[in-house]
Design a protein around this motif. Structure first.
Motif, PDB file in Angstrom:
ATOM      1  N   ILE A 133      12.323   4.370  -6.942  1.00 55.65           N
ATOM      2  CA  ILE A 133      10.847   4.381  -7.232  1.00 55.65           C
ATOM      3  C   ILE A 133      10.258   3.002  -6.436  1.00 55.65           C
ATOM      4  O   ILE A 133      10.697   2.136  -6.722  1.00 55.65           O
ATOM      5  CB  ILE A 133      10.644   4.070  -8.634  1.00 55.65           C
ATOM      6  CG1 ILE A 133      11.093   5.274  -9.407  1.00 55.65           C
ATOM      7  CG2 ILE A 133       8.983   3.870  -9.068  1.00 55.65           C
ATOM      8  CD1 ILE A 133      11.310   5.191 -10.834  1.00 55.65           C
ATOM      9  N   CYS A 134       9.198   3.197  -5.600  1.00 52.31           N
ATOM     10  CA  CYS A 134       8.352   2.373  -4.998  1.00 52.31           C
ATOM     11  C   CYS A 134       7.045   2.888  -4.825  1.00 52.31           C
ATOM     12  O   CYS A 134       6.533   3.602  -3.663  1.00 52.31           O
ATOM     13  CB  CYS A 134       9.090   1.945  -3.736  1.00 52.31           C
ATOM     14  SG  CYS A 134       8.223   0.633  -2.569  1.00 52.31           S
ATOM     15  N   ASP A 135       6.389   2.838  -5.746  1.00 51.25           N
ATOM     16  CA  ASP A 135       4.716   3.212  -5.601  1.00 51.25           C
ATOM     17  C   ASP A 135       3.886   2.613  -6.782  1.00 51.25           C
ATOM     18  O   ASP A 135       4.308   1.421  -7.199  1.00 51.25           O
ATOM     19  CB  ASP A 135       4.859   4.689  -6.047  1.00 51.25           C
ATOM     20  CG  ASP A 135       5.666   5.328  -7.297  1.00 51.25           C
ATOM     21  OD1 ASP A 135       5.609   4.408  -8.178  1.00 51.25           O
ATOM     22  OD2 ASP A 135       6.059   6.360  -7.533  1.00 51.25           O
ATOM     23  N   GLU A 136       2.919   2.990  -7.018  1.00 49.72           N
ATOM     24  CA  GLU A 136       1.912   2.379  -7.999  1.00 49.72           C
ATOM     25  C   GLU A 136       2.262   2.114  -9.230  1.00 49.72           C
ATOM     26  O   GLU A 136       1.731   1.304 -10.105  1.00 49.72           O
ATOM     27  CB  GLU A 136       0.512   3.079  -8.004  1.00 49.72           C
ATOM     28  CG  GLU A 136       0.712   4.497  -8.734  1.00 49.72           C
ATOM     29  CD  GLU A 136       1.190   5.710  -7.848  1.00 49.72           C
ATOM     30  OE1 GLU A 136       1.349   6.560  -8.433  1.00 49.72           O
ATOM     31  OE2 GLU A 136       1.451   5.507  -6.639  1.00 49.72           O
TER      32      GLU A 136
ATOM     33  N   ALA B 174       0.758  -1.279  -0.293  1.00 48.67           N
ATOM     34  CA  ALA B 174      -0.033  -0.013   0.052  1.00 48.67           C
ATOM     35  C   ALA B 174       0.980   1.093  -0.043  1.00 48.67           C
ATOM     36  O   ALA B 174       2.157   1.126   0.214  1.00 48.67           O
ATOM     37  CB  ALA B 174      -1.027   0.039   1.274  1.00 48.67           C
ATOM     38  N   ALA B 175       0.212   2.331  -0.418  1.00 50.40           N
ATOM     39  CA  ALA B 175       0.847   3.667  -0.224  1.00 50.40           C
ATOM     40  C   ALA B 175       1.873   4.005   0.643  1.00 50.40           C
ATOM     41  O   ALA B 175       2.816   4.712   0.734  1.00 50.40           O
ATOM     42  CB  ALA B 175      -0.116   4.828  -0.687  1.00 50.40           C
ATOM     43  N   GLY B 176       1.142   3.694   2.168  1.00 51.14           N
ATOM     44  CA  GLY B 176       1.964   4.017   3.499  1.00 51.14           C
ATOM     45  C   GLY B 176       3.250   3.439   3.369  1.00 51.14           C
ATOM     46  O   GLY B 176       4.291   3.844   3.635  1.00 51.14           O
ATOM     47  N   THR B 177       3.198   2.017   2.922  1.00 46.09           N
ATOM     48  CA  THR B 177       4.497   1.221   2.995  1.00 46.09           C
ATOM     49  C   THR B 177       5.532   1.689   2.089  1.00 46.09           C
ATOM     50  O   THR B 177       6.778   1.895   2.326  1.00 46.09           O
ATOM     51  CB  THR B 177       4.312  -0.358   2.680  1.00 46.09           C
ATOM     52  OG1 THR B 177       3.254  -0.797   3.635  1.00 46.09           O
ATOM     53  CG2 THR B 177       5.384  -0.962   2.767  1.00 46.09           C
TER      54      THR B 177
ATOM     55  N   SER C 110       4.292   1.766 -16.024  1.00 47.90           N
ATOM     56  CA  SER C 110       3.170   0.671 -16.033  1.00 47.90           C
ATOM     57  C   SER C 110       4.113  -0.507 -16.018  1.00 47.90           C
ATOM     58  O   SER C 110       5.187  -0.733 -16.376  1.00 47.90           O
ATOM     59  CB  SER C 110       2.554   0.665 -17.393  1.00 47.90           C
ATOM     60  OG  SER C 110       3.593   0.335 -18.579  1.00 47.90           O
ATOM     61  N   ARG C 111       3.265  -1.495 -15.425  1.00 50.96           N
ATOM     62  CA  ARG C 111       4.471  -2.911 -15.219  1.00 50.96           C
ATOM     63  C   ARG C 111       3.597  -4.248 -15.756  1.00 50.96           C
ATOM     64  O   ARG C 111       2.599  -4.380 -15.994  1.00 50.96           O
ATOM     65  CB  ARG C 111       4.134  -3.372 -13.742  1.00 50.96           C
ATOM     66  CG  ARG C 111       4.713  -4.374 -13.203  1.00 50.96           C
ATOM     67  CD  ARG C 111       4.641  -4.339 -11.616  1.00 50.96           C
ATOM     68  NE  ARG C 111       3.555  -4.376 -11.261  1.00 50.96           N
ATOM     69  CZ  ARG C 111       3.101  -5.561 -10.486  1.00 50.96           C
ATOM     70  NH1 ARG C 111       3.703  -6.361 -10.011  1.00 50.96           N
ATOM     71  NH2 ARG C 111       1.702  -5.469 -10.098  1.00 50.96           N
TER      72      ARG C 111
END
Length: 548
Positions: free
Chosen positions: A467-470, A431-434, A524-525
């Protein structure tokens, strides 16, 4: 991994998002090979040659590893991990009388130098209980000696297979002995002092242990499934160097063991120290042989020539593989960060306990360096310039930085520290918090390295990217947390990039190639058998391709 401490207490520190990522020294060296005694396939830390003597028996002529560890500490090494392997070694046995039957025990560590004794008593055992007894096991310095090196006490053992204190099960926790064969239904007799009816006697082990034959490449390689040989190091963190000494005095490590060890070091993000072959009698011969030696890796390094040192068992000077001395020299030369940011590397100088087996002139030194082989020194180099220390990549690496030992050690240190320091996130929600906490922790760590002099080839705002996000994670999915880390290489405009994925079962690290044009990204992944990323901003400015 067993570790000796002054207080006999082990401490384990865990990292969280609120703790800074530790700057470990990246100097831990692992040795894999034959020793006089000690447990098989168990990584044990030693911090001095006296520690090594206590656990593994000290110098032994059939054990090049024992001499390599001596050279390591003489040349400034600080701590080492030892993995003992053997070929056909057998443990000593010990027999306890059980009425007309016999309970047989065997040493946990095979070999002829494991001197054990055992004592049985019935203290504090209920008189109506005919199955229970107490057992004391001791390791002594030599047969008949009263100098006890290690002792284990097991109270309330039982010969009843249904008992929770059944001897077979309880002795699985012993570092000294195991049960061999079947257990009699009658408990062992109380051991008495010889010639008396007084308690506290001992039964000594039989001299039936066997040291086995000289080890082979297959013994060193071991089994990944069973965690033996080289793969016993799988659980060891912070490995900087791995060294496999010669298999015997006149037998070099084979190509098969070197190839497996190189692959293992690549996966563990460590450096393999490779001895120059004993057949290389001179620098020109080494240069000619290197052209035919098809061995290239940015996770391996070699120094020439071999070393000459005193063999204290034979009382004369002998020629040895140099890997132990090299590991000690590199350990004392400074941590990975200091080596990478130093304007000038220290000369690879041996201390006086070792000399060069062959002399190398200045021109040959540069020719060897061009082929990825470094040269040891026993005196100061009169030249004002000397080659930077190299890896065995020799231009075959994905990065020109990784042909140089200091830069390769630094990059491995960085990704190892980040992987270890962010393990706390493996069990947390995706999740975004992590993601935010992970990014902040890594950015702070890389900023500290920048302050220490790293990433000096670029401006501060281009030194690294996290980078660690959506863009590379799907919120709420439990398949793992992906982290993309990129930091500047020594050469301006070049970067090192890694994709780190934390899952509850462990972490994976993949090197990736990044074409960097702008910092603002829309990502995009795509997930296939291996992680493949495409970072695609509005104008398709960045693409990332995972490397095998």
């Amino acid at each position: 991994m067993r570790e000796q401490t002054l207080a006999g207490i082990q401490f384990t520190a865990t990292s969280s998002a609120d703790q800074p990522i530790a700057r470990a020294s990246a100097q831990l060296t692992a040795f894999v090979g034959r020793t006089l005694r000690g447990p098989l396939h168990q990584p044990i830390i030693v911090r001095s040659f006296a520690d090594f003597q206590q656990h593994f028996g000290g110098l032994w002529q059939p054990s090049p590893l024992s001499y390599a560890v001596e050279h390591f500490f003489e040349q400034g090494g600080r701590q080492a991990v030892i993995v003992r392997v053997a070929n056909g070694a057998a443990p000593a046995t010990l027999s306890l009388k059980c009425g007309r039957e016999t309970l047989r025990l065997e040493a946990q560590a095979p070999g002829t130098r494991e001197f054990l004794r055992a004592s049985v008593d019935y203290d504090h055992v209920d008189n109506s209980d005919e199955h229970s007894f107490n057992l004391v096991i001791q390791r002594v310095r030599s047969p008949g000696s009263e100098r006890v090196e290690e002792q284990e006490t097991f109270r309330g053992l039982s010969v009843d297979p249904q008992s929770p204190r059944f001897i077979v099960s309880v002795l699985l926790e012993s570092d000294l002995m195991r049960v061999r064969g079947n257990v009699p239904l009658t408990r062992p007799d109380r051991t008495l002092m010889p010639g008396t009816n007084l308690p506290v006697g001992y039964v000594s082990s039989s001299p039936d242990g066997d040291d086995g034959k000289p080890i082979t490449d297959y013994d060193v390689i071991g089994s990944a499934a069973r965690g033996t040989g080289l793969f016993a190091l799988e659980s060891v963190d912070d490995l900087a160097f791995v060294y496999i000494p010669p298999l015997a005095r006149v037998i070099d490590v084979g190509v098969s063991a070197l190839l497996v060890a190189t692959r293992f070091c690549r996966d563990k993000r460590a450096m393999l120290i490779v001895d120059p072959p004993s057949s290389w009698e001179s620098a020109p011969e080494a240069i000619r042989s290197l052209k035919a030696l098809d061995f290239r890796s940015d996770n391996a390094l070699m120094f020439f020539p071999r070393i000459s040192a005193m063999d204290r068992l034979r009382g004369r000077t002998e020629v040895f593989g140099n890997g132990g001395a090299v590991a000690g020299l590199l350990s004392r030369s400074g941590e990975a960060v200091a080596a990478a940011v130093s304007e000038r590397e220290p000369e690879p100088m041996l201390r006086s306990s070792a000399k060069l087996a062959k002399e190398v002139n200045s021109s040959d030194r540069w020719l060897l360096a061009a082929m990825g082989v470094n040269v040891l020194q026993s005196v100061r180099n009169p030249d004002r310039e000397w080659p930077a220390l190299r890896t065995l990549a020799c231009g075959a690496s994905a990065s020109s930085d990784w042909s140089y030992l200091a830069q390769r050690r630094f990059s491995l240190f960085v990704i190892n520290a980040i992987e270890r320091g962010t393990r706390w996130c493996a069990g947390l929600p995706n999740a975004a918090g992590t993601w935010m906490r992970v990014s902040r922790q890594i950015s702070n760590f890389l900023s500290e390295l920048r302050s220490a002099g790293a990433f000096a080839a670029v401006p501060a705002d281009q030194a690294f990217l996290v980078i660690c996000d959506e863009r590379i994670n799907d919120e709420g999915e439990g398949e793992g947390i992906n982290i993309l880390v990129q930091f500047a290489a020594t050469h301006a405009g070049a970067y090192h990039s890694f994709m780190l994925t934390h899952r509850p079962g462990g972490a994976t690290v993949k090197p990736v190639m990044v074409n960097r044009f702008e910092a603002t990204l829309v990502v995009s992944r795509e997930l296939e058998q291996e992680i493949t990323l495409r970072l695609t901003p509005k104008d398709d400015l960045i693409s990332v391709l995972a490397l095998n």
